[in-house]
Scaffold this motif. Structure first.
Motif, PDB file in Angstrom:
ATOM      1  N   TRP A   1       0.844  -1.191   0.000  1.00 17.96           N
ATOM      2  CA  TRP A   1       0.000   0.000   0.000  1.00 17.96           C
ATOM      3  C   TRP A   1       0.878   1.238   0.000  1.00 17.96           C
ATOM      4  CZ3 TRP A   1      -4.642   1.642  -1.082  1.00 17.96           C
ATOM      5  CH2 TRP A   1      -5.054   2.907  -0.614  1.00 17.96           C
ATOM      6  N   ASP A   2       0.608   2.124  -0.944  1.00 18.07           N
ATOM      7  CA  ASP A   2       1.328   3.390  -1.019  1.00 18.07           C
ATOM      8  C   ASP A   2       0.442   4.477  -0.426  1.00 18.07           C
ATOM      9  OD1 ASP A   2       2.548   5.759  -1.656  1.00 18.07           O
ATOM     10  OD2 ASP A   2       2.318   5.547  -3.831  1.00 18.07           O
ATOM     11  N   PRO A   3       0.713   4.901   0.807  1.00 18.26           N
ATOM     12  CA  PRO A   3      -0.159   5.884   1.467  1.00 18.26           C
ATOM     13  C   PRO A   3      -0.146   7.231   0.738  1.00 18.26           C
ATOM     14  CG  PRO A   3       1.420   4.918   3.023  1.00 18.26           C
ATOM     15  CD  PRO A   3       1.854   4.526   1.659  1.00 18.26           C
ATOM     16  N   LYS A   4       0.926   7.518   0.047  1.00 19.85           N
ATOM     17  CA  LYS A   4       1.019   8.787  -0.662  1.00 19.85           C
ATOM     18  C   LYS A   4       0.160   8.761  -1.927  1.00 19.85           C
ATOM     19  CE  LYS A   4       4.528  12.191  -1.855  1.00 19.85           C
ATOM     20  NZ  LYS A   4       5.960  12.401  -2.047  1.00 19.85           N
ATOM     21  N   GLY A   5       0.302   7.684  -2.700  1.00 15.56           N
ATOM     22  CA  GLY A   5      -0.489   7.571  -3.924  1.00 15.56           C
ATOM     23  C   GLY A   5      -1.885   7.030  -3.666  1.00 15.56           C
ATOM     24  N   GLN A   6      -2.145   6.571  -2.435  1.00 17.18           N
ATOM     25  CA  GLN A   6      -3.444   5.994  -2.066  1.00 17.18           C
ATOM     26  C   GLN A   6      -3.847   4.857  -3.004  1.00 17.18           C
ATOM     27  OE1 GLN A   6      -5.786   6.719   0.678  1.00 17.18           O
ATOM     28  NE2 GLN A   6      -3.732   7.196   1.383  1.00 17.18           N
ATOM     29  N   THR A   7      -2.892   3.983  -3.257  1.00 14.43           N
ATOM     30  CA  THR A   7      -3.173   2.831  -4.099  1.00 14.43           C
ATOM     31  C   THR A   7      -2.209   1.715  -3.739  1.00 14.43           C
ATOM     32  OG1 THR A   7      -3.306   2.009  -6.375  1.00 14.43           O
ATOM     33  CG2 THR A   7      -1.611   3.646  -5.926  1.00 14.43           C
TER      34      THR A   7
ATOM     35  N   GLU B   1      20.201   0.537  19.105  1.00 10.30           N
ATOM     36  CA  GLU B   1      21.453   0.471  18.346  1.00 10.30           C
ATOM     37  C   GLU B   1      21.240   1.163  17.007  1.00 10.30           C
ATOM     38  OE1 GLU B   1      22.084  -3.678  17.774  1.00 10.30           O
ATOM     39  OE2 GLU B   1      22.928  -4.013  19.776  1.00 10.30           O
ATOM     40  N   ASP B   2      22.337   1.586  16.384  1.00  8.94           N
ATOM     41  CA  ASP B   2      22.223   2.111  15.019  1.00  8.94           C
ATOM     42  C   ASP B   2      21.944   0.953  14.078  1.00  8.94           C
ATOM     43  OD1 ASP B   2      22.639   4.740  15.657  1.00  8.94           O
ATOM     44  OD2 ASP B   2      24.834   4.543  15.579  1.00  8.94           O
ATOM     45  N   TYR B   3      21.200   1.257  13.060  1.00 14.43           N
ATOM     46  CA  TYR B   3      20.735   0.172  12.204  1.00 14.43           C
ATOM     47  C   TYR B   3      20.557   0.700  10.783  1.00 14.43           C
ATOM     48  CZ  TYR B   3      17.611  -3.693  10.805  1.00 14.43           C
ATOM     49  OH  TYR B   3      17.032  -4.772  10.195  1.00 14.43           O
ATOM     50  N   THR B   4      21.029  -0.053   9.815  1.00 12.74           N
ATOM     51  CA  THR B   4      20.843   0.339   8.419  1.00 12.74           C
ATOM     52  C   THR B   4      20.046  -0.743   7.714  1.00 12.74           C
ATOM     53  OG1 THR B   4      22.999   1.388   8.476  1.00 12.74           O
ATOM     54  CG2 THR B   4      22.034   1.012   6.313  1.00 12.74           C
ATOM     55  N   HIS B   5      18.962  -0.352   7.117  1.00 14.25           N
ATOM     56  CA  HIS B   5      18.190  -1.353   6.354  1.00 14.25           C
ATOM     57  C   HIS B   5      17.545  -0.665   5.152  1.00 14.25           C
ATOM     58  CE1 HIS B   5      13.987  -0.599   8.282  1.00 14.25           C
ATOM     59  NE2 HIS B   5      14.648   0.522   8.167  1.00 14.25           N
ATOM     60  N   ASN B   6      16.891  -1.452   4.347  1.00 13.71           N
ATOM     61  CA  ASN B   6      16.251  -0.905   3.151  1.00 13.71           C
ATOM     62  C   ASN B   6      14.769  -0.751   3.392  1.00 13.71           C
ATOM     63  OD1 ASN B   6      18.610  -0.869   1.643  1.00 13.71           O
ATOM     64  ND2 ASN B   6      18.343  -2.994   1.015  1.00 13.71           N
ATOM     65  N   ILE B   7      14.264   0.412   3.049  1.00 16.95           N
ATOM     66  CA  ILE B   7      12.827   0.582   3.149  1.00 16.95           C
ATOM     67  C   ILE B   7      12.232   0.597   1.742  1.00 16.95           C
ATOM     68  CG2 ILE B   7      12.758   1.751   5.365  1.00 16.95           C
ATOM     69  CD1 ILE B   7      12.543   4.382   3.732  1.00 16.95           C
ATOM     70  N   ALA B   8      11.001   0.108   1.655  1.00 19.53           N
ATOM     71  CA  ALA B   8      10.314   0.018   0.371  1.00 19.53           C
ATOM     72  C   ALA B   8       9.615   1.335   0.079  1.00 19.53           C
ATOM     73  CB  ALA B   8       9.308  -1.119   0.425  1.00 19.53           C
ATOM     74  N   THR B   9       9.857   1.876  -1.114  1.00 21.36           N
ATOM     75  CA  THR B   9       9.153   3.088  -1.522  1.00 21.36           C
ATOM     76  C   THR B   9       8.474   2.848  -2.857  1.00 21.36           C
ATOM     77  OG1 THR B   9      11.037   4.005  -2.718  1.00 21.36           O
ATOM     78  CG2 THR B   9      10.874   4.548  -0.382  1.00 21.36           C
ATOM     79  N   ALA B  10       7.484   3.668  -3.142  1.00 21.23           N
ATOM     80  CA  ALA B  10       6.754   3.525  -4.402  1.00 21.23           C
ATOM     81  C   ALA B  10       7.523   4.225  -5.514  1.00 21.23           C
ATOM     82  CB  ALA B  10       5.356   4.113  -4.275  1.00 21.23           C
ATOM     83  N   GLU B  11       7.690   3.509  -6.624  1.00 21.39           N
ATOM     84  CA  GLU B  11       8.468   4.005  -7.753  1.00 21.39           C
ATOM     85  C   GLU B  11       8.002   5.388  -8.227  1.00 21.39           C
ATOM     86  OE1 GLU B  11       7.478   2.144 -11.330  1.00 21.39           O
ATOM     87  OE2 GLU B  11       9.398   2.473 -12.300  1.00 21.39           O
ATOM     88  N   ARG B  12       6.703   5.580  -8.304  1.00 22.34           N
ATOM     89  CA  ARG B  12       6.185   6.799  -8.926  1.00 22.34           C
ATOM     90  C   ARG B  12       5.944   7.959  -7.971  1.00 22.34           C
ATOM     91  NH1 ARG B  12       7.521   6.822 -14.140  1.00 22.34           N
ATOM     92  NH2 ARG B  12       7.261   4.694 -14.939  1.00 22.34           N
ATOM     93  N   THR B  13       5.546   7.650  -6.728  1.00 19.50           N
ATOM     94  CA  THR B  13       5.207   8.742  -5.825  1.00 19.50           C
ATOM     95  C   THR B  13       6.281   8.949  -4.769  1.00 19.50           C
ATOM     96  OG1 THR B  13       4.097   7.313  -4.238  1.00 19.50           O
ATOM     97  CG2 THR B  13       2.755   8.161  -6.046  1.00 19.50           C
ATOM     98  N   GLY B  14       7.134   7.955  -4.570  1.00 18.50           N
ATOM     99  CA  GLY B  14       8.145   8.057  -3.538  1.00 18.50           C
ATOM    100  C   GLY B  14       7.613   7.761  -2.141  1.00 18.50           C
ATOM    101  N   GLY B  15       6.323   7.464  -2.049  1.00 14.53           N
ATOM    102  CA  GLY B  15       5.718   7.164  -0.755  1.00 14.53           C
ATOM    103  C   GLY B  15       6.311   5.918  -0.121  1.00 14.53           C
ATOM    104  N   ILE B  16       6.373   5.907   1.214  1.00 11.57           N
ATOM    105  CA  ILE B  16       6.902   4.735   1.911  1.00 11.57           C
ATOM    106  C   ILE B  16       5.811   3.682   2.007  1.00 11.57           C
ATOM    107  CG2 ILE B  16       7.822   3.849   4.090  1.00 11.57           C
ATOM    108  CD1 ILE B  16       9.113   6.642   4.450  1.00 11.57           C
ATOM    109  N   ILE B  17       6.114   2.516   1.487  1.00 13.06           N
ATOM    110  CA  ILE B  17       5.122   1.452   1.399  1.00 13.06           C
ATOM    111  C   ILE B  17       4.743   0.941   2.785  1.00 13.06           C
ATOM    112  CG2 ILE B  17       4.721  -0.915   0.596  1.00 13.06           C
ATOM    113  CD1 ILE B  17       4.718   1.270  -1.577  1.00 13.06           C
TER     114      ILE B  17
END
Length: 761
Positions: free
Chosen positions: A186-192, A342-358
């Motif tokens: 779900w892309d909260p930014k694109g609402q889709t 602790e400090d932590y580095t990971h990958n977050i999923a974003t929407a290709e077109r809107t950049g919204g965080i999935i």
RNA sequence: GAUCCUUUAGCUCAGUGGUAGAGCGUUUCGUUGACAUCGAAAAGGUCGGUGGUUCGAUCCCACCAAGGAUCACCA
């Protein structure tokens, strides 16, 4: 023949290119039907390419220009070889990409799409798409692309819509399209929702928190999702937690008070990570969802579609998750449940077109099942019989594995298989307005009574799936639209008319359902080559293979030729933020299309990224001018020549022509083998460093000092080599070669674009 | 973490099982009656490293190093 005055000045592409393109267009050379009259041999096999339809989101970039160049080379070569050649153009409505673009435009004026409503908003999008379309068509023409405009298609036009609805219905009836309540992106930014392929992972530096959860220490990067966690999971072999048994329950103190938690033992837990214990949030994590499904656990929604916490969060309800984290941590600290971070580095999923965080959510969506066996209606595929039981994944794998479709460069086949192996059911419904509305209608049976032939679910809702809307009252169409790649997946055959009539009005299908051999679909499908960038191998190429093998039981294309990315001269990706975007139109204006095309091709092997440098383009503009001046010299020297081969061709000239024939053979083979970088480089060097530097200089001496026989021989040779060079160069540099050809062709010669290639049958 | 790609002249890149190529740049000379130029010539590379296969490897194989891409993802 006098030397035309224009040759006294350097070559002027701004003058020649538009004129030449108009000439081709008005002579209808791009349409294989008008060509068949005499310029192309209807007996030879056809050669067909569909243009990867550019998105109607604005303008073409250099990547498009590269693709257009390669495709045009293929098309011109085959047309000159007498193949019945079709290059079919079109554009892609690009659903999310276009809608979000228009939304951004409107936002500049403070307008939101809901202020306008669905119809008014769609009207805005259509307007925008039309403008983009017009710009794109103009750019395609500027590149010299010899596409058949009479067959132009659009992924959202009426004909393509029928194709979409037809395939949807077929797949629904075969049980391959289903509606299900599953975890989706779900892309909260694109609402889709979006498909897995539309996710872009981005590295994020954050904190990793250790929290006290009853007797356990759990680790999490997202404390704001943990309210409803009532299952604690560990590996069955983990000695540290031996005394806890699967299914045991514990009373513990948690964020908002005491809860009952249940022990779950599952092998998917990594004992090495964190403390080896985690709690799960099945509604908002794909991995957790799978564990919950496996053990039939309860699932509870924590976050709503706008990214706010639901009442389950109690005092935190209604707060955006981004703001909630700190507050929740504070409370955890107060309650003594916080252990450390602790400090932590990971990958977050974003929407290709809107950049919204999935935000993963469990939602009722439409899917295409890729692992579900079904009966393939018809198959023309080697190794699979009509009526065979297969899955879509198997079909996709089969055609490439068996070499029915070849991917170039070959290494991408491995990438392709890897993608298939990791593929999950494809979420095809989008909660946006622009696109193909899902051809499904619902109505309540309570009000209307149950109809025959339409399934009704437990809640008394009838569902109708059809190509046209159902008869009767009370039906409401599913408001969602389809993933844009659904319609572009049909592109090779929907553009040729399936399932109705083709662009020439011929029915695509015969009454018995087989393909009409006289129709465009019969003549041009499967297409010969699909040329596109490797970046859309999964998005598009794989989807076309899926859709075509399923629908027609054939491959969509025999060869996939993948080109690389065009980068700036420093090898950086072109992007707005870097401000290094180069507009192909500017380059064309300055250097000419021919020069740009050559700089794309020479020294650039298939699948390799290309650093675009203006120095290189400049070099090929010089080459164009060189060719221009060669012509000037040859025309000046051969004014009274009639191009008949003299009886006494000198020994040197015979050798020159022999050398030219060798070149012709090499270049022909290289083009056939998709080695355009060789062919273009060879031609460049031959024309400049053999023809101009050696042959022309030698003949110059003969023309001033030799006897009449020698002079005649030299004149013929010069013109013959120039004529042949123009033919061989034409696919690469179509404009200047055609322009010169008009001044050197014989009376009975046709225009260069339809002149026969030397070695063609 | 998995897979793949790249590493060749100052820069950008082609390339081949048998003593290395282009464009741009640099230097010198010449031409300006085909060439808003062009021509002739020069300098410049132990073809990432180490092993192996081979009569012979920059090209094949293994490993290593650096850079990049794609996919997956750990709570």
């Amino acid at each position: 023949m006098r030397v035309p005055e224009k040759y006294l000045k350097p070559y002027d592409h701004t003058q020649a290119e538009p004129t030449v393109y108009r000439k081709w267009e008005s002579s209808r050379y791009f349409n294989p039907d008008t060509l068949a009259a005499g310029d192309s041999d209807t007996q030879t096999p056809s050669f067909s390419i569909v243009l990867p339809p550019p998105n109607v989101t604005g303008t073409l970039h250099t990547g498009h220009a590269l693709g257009l160049t390669i495709e045009d080379i293929m098309v011109r070569f085959h047309r000159m070889n007498g193949n019945k050649t079709l290059w079919l153009p079109g554009t892609d409505h690009a659903a999310i990409a276009t809608q979000s673009k228009v939304e951004k435009e409107l936002a500049k004026d403070g307008v939101r799409k809901h202020d306008l409503g669905r119809d008014a908003f769609l009207e805005k999008v259509r307007e925008f798409a039309q403008n983009s379309h017009d710009t794109i068509v103009n750019q395609v023409k500027k590149m010299g692309a010899s596409v058949d405009w009479s067959r132009e298609a659009y992924t959202l036009d009426e004909q393509r819509s029928v194709a979409v609805r037809t395939v949807f219905k077929m797949m629904y009836e075969d049980g391959l399209i289903y509606r299900g309540e599953k975890i989706v992106n779900w892309d909260p930014k694109g609402q889709t929702t979006i498909s897995d392929d539309e996710i872009v992972y981005q590295e994020e530096k954050t904190k990793f928190y250790y929290l006290k959860y009853g007797p356990f220490t759990i680790g999490t990067a997202r404390p704001e999702t943990k309210f409803g966690d009532k299952y604690v999971v560990m590996h069955p072999d983990d000695k540290r937690y031996e005394k806890y048994k699967h299914g045991d329950t514990l009373e513990i103190e948690w964020i908002n008070g005491p809860i009952t938690t249940t022990i779950i033992k599952d092998e998917s837990i990594d004992m090495e990570f964190g403390t080896g214990v985690m709690t799960i949030t099945p509604w908002h994590s794909a991995v957790d969802f799978q564990i919950a499904e496996k053990h039939k656990l309860d699932k509870e929604q924590i976050i709503d579609q706008y990214g706010k916490l639901l009442p389950v969060a109690q005092e935190f309800a209604g707060i955006k998750i981004t703001e909630a984290r700190e507050k929740i941590l504070e409370k955890l600290k107060e309650k003594g449940l916080f252990i450390k971070e602790e400090d932590y580095t990971h990958n977050i999923a974003t929407a290709e077109r809107t950049g919204g965080i999935i935000e993963p959510q469990i939602m009722k969506q439409w899917f295409i099942a890729v692992d579900t066996p079904f009966t393939l209606r018809t198959s023309h595929l080697d190794g699979i019989k009509s009526g065979a039981t297969v899955t879509l994944k198997q079909l996709m794998r089969h055609v490439v594995e068996k070499g029915l479709t070849e991917i170039l460069p070959e290494r991408f086949e491995k990438t392709y298989f890897h993608w298939i192996d990791n593929l999950h059911d494809w979420n095809i419904s989008r909660q946006i307005w622009f696109g193909h509305q899902i051809p499904v209608w619902y109505r309540s049976t309570n009000a209307h009574g149950r109809q025959n032939g339409t399934p009704s679910d437990s809640r008394g809702v009838e569902t109708y799936v059809g190509i046209e809307p159902p008869e009767g009252n009370g039906w409401e169409q599913d408001p969602d639209t389809l993933d844009t790649w659904f319609s572009s997946g049909l592109w090779t055959f929907s553009t040729l008319g399936w399932p109705l009539d083709d662009a020439r009005g011929k029915p695509t299908l015969q009454p018995d359902g087989t393909i009409n051999p006289e129709s465009d679909l019969g003549i041009y499908h499967p297409t010969s080559v699909l040329e596109t960038g490797y970046d859309i191998l999964f998005f598009w190429v794989a989807r076309m293979i899926l859709m075509t093998t399923y629908t027609l039981g054939t491959i969509p294309f025999k060869t996939v030729y993948l080109h690389g990315l065009v980068r700036d001269k420093n090898g950086r990706k072109m992007s707005k933020s870097l401000g290094n975007i180069i507009d192909p139109l500017d380059l064309i204006e300055t250097y000419g299309t021919d020069a740009l095309r050559m700089s794309f091709i020479v020294g650039n092997g298939p699948g390799n990224d290309l650093n675009l440098s203006e120095d290189k383009i400049r070099a090929y503009r010089k080459f164009a001018n060189k060719l221009w001046n060669i012509t000037r010299f040859v025309l000046e020297q051969t004014e009274e020549t009639d191009d008949t081969k003299p009886d006494n061709l000198s020994e040197t000239d015979t050798a020159y022509i022999q050398e030219l024939e060798t070149l012709t053979a090499n270049v022909t083979n290289q083009i056939k083998e998709f080695k355009y970088h060789f062919a273009s480089d060879n031609l460049y060097h031959y024309v400049w460093h053999t023809f101009a530097d050696i042959i022309l200089e030698q003949e110059k001496k003969i023309l001033s000092e030799g006897n009449e026989t020698e002079k005649t021989s030299a004149r013929y040779t010069l013109r013959h080599i120039l004529r042949t060079s123009l033919i061989l160069l034409h696919p690469f540099m179509p404009f200047i070669t055609e322009e010169i050809w008009q001044d050197i062709k014989r009376e009975d010669d046709r225009d260069l674009i339809v002149t026969r290639w030397p070695l063609s049958k």
